[in-house]
Scaffold this motif. Structure first.
Motif, PDB file in Angstrom:
ATOM      1  N   LEU A   8       0.837  -1.203   0.000  1.00 13.90           N
ATOM      2  CA  LEU A   8       0.000   0.000   0.000  1.00 13.90           C
ATOM      3  C   LEU A   8       0.874   1.257   0.000  1.00 13.90           C
ATOM      4  O   LEU A   8       0.616   2.211  -0.760  1.00 13.90           O
ATOM      5  N   ALA A   9       1.900   1.267   0.846  1.00 12.34           N
ATOM      6  CA  ALA A   9       2.795   2.419   0.895  1.00 12.34           C
ATOM      7  C   ALA A   9       3.559   2.581  -0.416  1.00 12.34           C
ATOM      8  O   ALA A   9       3.736   3.704  -0.920  1.00 12.34           O
ATOM      9  N   GLU A  10       3.988   1.471  -0.992  1.00 13.19           N
ATOM     10  CA  GLU A  10       4.714   1.527  -2.265  1.00 13.19           C
ATOM     11  C   GLU A  10       3.817   2.044  -3.380  1.00 13.19           C
ATOM     12  O   GLU A  10       4.237   2.846  -4.229  1.00 13.19           O
ATOM     13  N   GLY A  11       2.567   1.593  -3.401  1.00  6.36           N
ATOM     14  CA  GLY A  11       1.642   2.073  -4.421  1.00  6.36           C
ATOM     15  C   GLY A  11       1.371   3.556  -4.284  1.00  6.36           C
ATOM     16  O   GLY A  11       1.334   4.284  -5.285  1.00  6.36           O
ATOM     17  N   PHE A  12       1.189   4.030  -3.062  1.00  6.55           N
ATOM     18  CA  PHE A  12       0.936   5.457  -2.871  1.00  6.55           C
ATOM     19  C   PHE A  12       2.150   6.293  -3.258  1.00  6.55           C
ATOM     20  O   PHE A  12       2.008   7.369  -3.854  1.00  6.55           O
ATOM     21  N   ALA A  13       3.350   5.814  -2.945  1.00  4.66           N
ATOM     22  CA  ALA A  13       4.561   6.557  -3.311  1.00  4.66           C
ATOM     23  C   ALA A  13       4.693   6.662  -4.825  1.00  4.66           C
ATOM     24  O   ALA A  13       4.993   7.738  -5.364  1.00  4.66           O
ATOM     25  N   GLY A  14       4.471   5.546  -5.536  1.00  4.77           N
ATOM     26  CA  GLY A  14       4.553   5.586  -6.992  1.00  4.77           C
ATOM     27  C   GLY A  14       3.464   6.438  -7.613  1.00  4.77           C
ATOM     28  O   GLY A  14       3.683   7.144  -8.607  1.00  4.77           O
ATOM     29  N   TYR A  15       2.284   6.388  -7.031  1.00  5.78           N
ATOM     30  CA  TYR A  15       1.141   7.178  -7.500  1.00  5.78           C
ATOM     31  C   TYR A  15       1.416   8.675  -7.378  1.00  5.78           C
ATOM     32  O   TYR A  15       0.907   9.486  -8.170  1.00  5.78           O
ATOM     33  N   SER A  16       2.249   9.056  -6.396  1.00  2.00           N
ATOM     34  CA  SER A  16       2.506  10.472  -6.130  1.00  2.00           C
ATOM     35  C   SER A  16       3.656  11.039  -6.939  1.00  2.00           C
ATOM     36  O   SER A  16       3.813  12.266  -7.007  1.00  2.00           O
ATOM     37  N   LEU A  17       4.494  10.206  -7.526  1.00  5.17           N
ATOM     38  CA  LEU A  17       5.703  10.693  -8.187  1.00  5.17           C
ATOM     39  C   LEU A  17       5.462  11.579  -9.410  1.00  5.17           C
ATOM     40  O   LEU A  17       6.215  12.535  -9.617  1.00  5.17           O
ATOM     41  N   PRO A  18       4.462  11.321 -10.265  1.00  7.09           N
ATOM     42  CA  PRO A  18       4.320  12.151 -11.465  1.00  7.09           C
ATOM     43  C   PRO A  18       4.040  13.620 -11.185  1.00  7.09           C
ATOM     44  O   PRO A  18       4.217  14.459 -12.062  1.00  7.09           O
ATOM     45  N   ASP A  19       3.579  13.981  -9.993  1.00 11.26           N
ATOM     46  CA  ASP A  19       3.314  15.369  -9.606  1.00 11.26           C
ATOM     47  C   ASP A  19       2.240  16.006 -10.487  1.00 11.26           C
ATOM     48  O   ASP A  19       2.302  17.203 -10.790  1.00 11.26           O
ATOM     49  N   ASP A  20       1.261  15.210 -10.879  1.00 10.99           N
ATOM     50  CA  ASP A  20       0.115  15.759 -11.607  1.00 10.99           C
ATOM     51  C   ASP A  20      -0.909  16.256 -10.607  1.00 10.99           C
ATOM     52  O   ASP A  20      -0.752  16.091  -9.390  1.00 10.99           O
ATOM     53  N   LEU A  21      -2.009  16.832 -11.108  1.00 10.98           N
ATOM     54  CA  LEU A  21      -3.000  17.428 -10.215  1.00 10.98           C
ATOM     55  C   LEU A  21      -3.679  16.378  -9.337  1.00 10.98           C
ATOM     56  O   LEU A  21      -3.986  16.638  -8.170  1.00 10.98           O
ATOM     57  N   LEU A  22      -3.904  15.170  -9.871  1.00 12.92           N
ATOM     58  CA  LEU A  22      -4.571  14.126  -9.102  1.00 12.92           C
ATOM     59  C   LEU A  22      -3.672  13.611  -7.982  1.00 12.92           C
ATOM     60  O   LEU A  22      -4.093  13.483  -6.830  1.00 12.92           O
ATOM     61  N   SER A  23      -2.404  13.284  -8.309  1.00 12.61           N
ATOM     62  CA  SER A  23      -1.492  12.785  -7.280  1.00 12.61           C
ATOM     63  C   SER A  23      -1.157  13.871  -6.262  1.00 12.61           C
ATOM     64  O   SER A  23      -0.974  13.598  -5.072  1.00 12.61           O
ATOM     65  N   GLY A  24      -1.099  15.138  -6.718  1.00 11.54           N
ATOM     66  CA  GLY A  24      -0.854  16.229  -5.781  1.00 11.54           C
ATOM     67  C   GLY A  24      -1.981  16.395  -4.792  1.00 11.54           C
ATOM     68  O   GLY A  24      -1.753  16.729  -3.617  1.00 11.54           O
ATOM     69  N   THR A  25      -3.216  16.150  -5.249  1.00 12.47           N
ATOM     70  CA  THR A  25      -4.354  16.189  -4.326  1.00 12.47           C
ATOM     71  C   THR A  25      -4.217  15.107  -3.265  1.00 12.47           C
ATOM     72  O   THR A  25      -4.514  15.326  -2.086  1.00 12.47           O
ATOM     73  N   GLY A  26      -3.775  13.928  -3.674  1.00 13.49           N
ATOM     74  CA  GLY A  26      -3.540  12.851  -2.709  1.00 13.49           C
ATOM     75  C   GLY A  26      -2.464  13.217  -1.700  1.00 13.49           C
ATOM     76  O   GLY A  26      -2.586  12.922  -0.500  1.00 13.49           O
ATOM     77  N   LEU A  27      -1.398  13.877  -2.161  1.00 12.40           N
ATOM     78  CA  LEU A  27      -0.342  14.306  -1.248  1.00 12.40           C
ATOM     79  C   LEU A  27      -0.852  15.377  -0.281  1.00 12.40           C
ATOM     80  O   LEU A  27      -0.436  15.417   0.883  1.00 12.40           O
ATOM     81  N   ARG A  28      -1.747  16.226  -0.767  1.00 13.32           N
ATOM     82  CA  ARG A  28      -2.309  17.254   0.126  1.00 13.32           C
ATOM     83  C   ARG A  28      -3.122  16.601   1.238  1.00 13.32           C
ATOM     84  O   ARG A  28      -3.070  17.037   2.395  1.00 13.32           O
ATOM     85  N   ILE A  29      -3.877  15.544   0.898  1.00 12.25           N
ATOM     86  CA  ILE A  29      -4.626  14.812   1.917  1.00 12.25           C
ATOM     87  C   ILE A  29      -3.661  14.135   2.888  1.00 12.25           C
ATOM     88  O   ILE A  29      -3.879  14.141   4.110  1.00 12.25           O
ATOM     89  N   ALA A  30      -2.581  13.544   2.353  1.00 12.54           N
ATOM     90  CA  ALA A  30      -1.594  12.898   3.216  1.00 12.54           C
ATOM     91  C   ALA A  30      -0.964  13.907   4.173  1.00 12.54           C
ATOM     92  O   ALA A  30      -0.717  13.606   5.356  1.00 12.54           O
ATOM     93  N   GLN A  31      -0.717  15.119   3.689  1.00 14.75           N
ATOM     94  CA  GLN A  31      -0.139  16.146   4.554  1.00 14.75           C
ATOM     95  C   GLN A  31      -1.115  16.556   5.651  1.00 14.75           C
ATOM     96  O   GLN A  31      -0.724  16.781   6.808  1.00 14.75           O
ATOM     97  N   GLY A  32      -2.409  16.600   5.319  1.00 15.09           N
ATOM     98  CA  GLY A  32      -3.413  16.889   6.335  1.00 15.09           C
ATOM     99  C   GLY A  32      -3.484  15.801   7.394  1.00 15.09           C
ATOM    100  O   GLY A  32      -3.685  16.087   8.580  1.00 15.09           O
ATOM    101  N   ILE A  33      -3.300  14.543   6.963  1.00 19.31           N
ATOM    102  CA  ILE A  33      -3.296  13.431   7.925  1.00 19.31           C
ATOM    103  C   ILE A  33      -2.097  13.545   8.859  1.00 19.31           C
ATOM    104  O   ILE A  33      -2.204  13.311  10.069  1.00 19.31           O
TER     105      ILE A  33
END
Length: 497
Positions: free
Chosen positions: A150-175
């Motif tokens: 799960l952690a590996e998938g989320f890390a790979g999902y976040s690498l492209p730095d597109d708007l969708l993955s950036g939204t996920g990172l923003r949620i992760a930062q809120g957590i």
């Protein structure tokens, strides 16, 4: 002996002089069960292999930097747009590198199948009781594999730095910031400064390609070693005992079949990548903190966290000058922590309650034989399913033209009621199926023939289950009742259900 035979003999002798080739006879004859349910672990293993191969290829072209560049590539709608070097290299892989989009999508599909295969494999182990002594450690390793994936998938999902993955990172930062006292420090450590900072992709990259893959390889290695050492569980059947394993020998039957499965898995993943689009980052554009994609949804394996966040009311409390964001802390940290703590502890708790902890268990249970365990597993699956639906409540509300607030309350009620109902119904079905089987063993199977008794009454004719099949000799029902019914071997102490 022919020339080819002598050459083969010399090769074997040369290999044996350097490696214990001839001493591995027992290993090559190790039996592997051939039931389809045991293939789920192999699906996960071969998906992981495809992930490694495609991931190595992608590292040759990806730029893990957040410095700002201007896009000048062939995709016209984004030409002249400022973006990070990471997103620019992702577009370069997709549109400029020959076969790049195919490799990207194969990598993404392999990640989805890998996590799904691990999840189904864990469900198979849970429902069949394959986690019991002496396999408790392997159950814990499998769960850890799932968490790391799960952690590996989320890390790979976040690498492209597109708007969708950036939204996920923003949620992760809120957590992260919802953690009492230490949350702000954790966020600064991960992002390298105030959000969004400029180091997150650079730091996620080695985690994604080195740290987590290394953990996955180590866990898979230990898991396979324990499988070989402890041998597979197996279903009850003729010739199956607690001291043997019935199935295909490792070499050559199992290796041939497993090798064919690996080719099929790789072929299906490449075919999916060729015909089924996944993660079209060019449609989302580069990440900007002031924007969010409409209908943004995470990958399915973290969708339950999104659903938990959406269903939790907006609860906040101020304690000693610190704001406790219960609406984030409870669903995103406490809930997953409790969930996996229960899963890690379940083998030991179940064995303590049932008193089976002192006996080794090498046979798989049929789910109906364990109504409480099966009910708990189905209830947990329903709980997860409700959270997954809640993660897309806005899309569901828009699609079916219903109020998103009403749908949220319906899902809140369902999150509490549906698992309880699922447990009750599943337990009842398991007991009903077991009772019906016991009735067939005691009374026999109806043949469809009607007999008249001496007193003039009519009754249905029954035959023993083992003899009621085409071509089998028919015996009177009384003989079947007075004789000893045939049974498959049982483990010591296993209750006769």
């Amino acid at each position: 002996m022919s020339r080819a035979g002598r050459r083969a003999e010399r090769i074997v002798e040369a290999v044996d002089a350097r490696l214990p080739a001839l001493e591995s006879g027992p290993l090559l004859r190790k039996a592997f069960p051939d039931h389809w349910s045991f293939l789920l672990g192999e699906l996960a293993l071969y998906s992981l292999l495809v992930l490694f191969l495609t991931g190595v290829w992608l590292t040759l072209f990806f730029t893990p930097e957040m410095r700002e560049v201007v896009y000048t590539g062939p995709y016209v709608p984004l030409r002249g747009v400022r973006m990070s070097a990471a997103f620019d290299s992702t577009l370069h892989i997709s549109f400029d590198v020959r076969g790049g989009l195919l490799m990207r999508q194969t990598h993404h599909w392999a990640a989805l199948v890998f996590v799904a295969a691990i999840g189904l494999h864990l469900l198979r182990i849970f429902f069949t009781g394959a986690f019991r002594r002496p396999r408790e450690l392997n159950w814990a390793i499998g769960l850890t594999l799932f968490v790391v994936s799960l952690a590996e998938g989320f890390a790979g999902y976040s690498l492209p730095d597109d708007l969708l993955s950036g939204t996920g990172l923003r949620i992760a930062q809120g957590i992260m910031t919802s953690i009492p006292v230490a949350g702000t420090y954790v966020s600064f450590l991960v992002f390298g400064g105030p959000y969004p900072a400029h180091d997150i992709v650079t730091r996620l990259y080695p985690v994604h390609i080195l740290l987590l893959p290394g953990a996955l390889i180590a866990l898979v290695t230990v898991h396979l070693f324990l499988v070989f050492h402890l041998k597979h569980t197996q279903w009850r059947g003729p010739g199956h005992t607690v001291r043997n394993a019935v199935g295909k020998p490792f070499f050559p039957q199992f290796t041939a079949a497993s090798g064919g499965l690996s080719i099929i898995v790789a072929g299906v993943l490449v075919l999916l990548a060729a015909i089924a689009q996944v993660n079209p980052v060019w449609n989302y554009g580069p990440y900007r903190p002031d924007q969010v994609s409409t209908g943004a949804q995470p990958d399915w394996y973290v969708g339950f966290l999104e659903g938990a966040l959406r269903l939790t009311p907006a609860w906040e409390t101020n304690v000693a000058g610190h704001t406790l964001m219960w609406n984030v802390l409870l669903p995103a940290i406490v809930l997953p922590g409790l969930l996996f703590a229960v899963l890690y502890a379940h083998p030991f708790v179940e064995q303590r309650i049932t008193g089976e902890g002192r006996t080794e268990r090498h046979f798989c249970d049929r789910p109906r034989e364990r109504p409480v365990r099966t009910g708990l597993g189905v209830a947990g699956t329903v709980f997860y399913g409700v959270l997954l639906l809640a993660g897309g409540n806005d899309v569901i509300a828009q699609t079916f033209r219903v109020s998103v607030n009403a749908l949220t309350w319906i899902l809140r009620v369902a999150l509490v009621v549906a698992p309880v109902l699922a447990f009750i119904v599943t337990r009842w079905l398991c007991r009903a199926l077991t009772s019906a089987e016991r009735g067939r063993l005691e009374e026999g199977v109806s043949t469809g023939e009607i007999r008249q008794s001496v007193t003039g009454g009519y009754e249905s004719d029954h035959r023993p289950p083992e003899s009621f099949r085409p071509g089998a000799p028919r015996r009177p029902l009384t003989a079947a009742r007075t004789g000893t019914p045939s049974r498959t071997p049982r483990e010591p102490g296993l209750p006769d259900r």
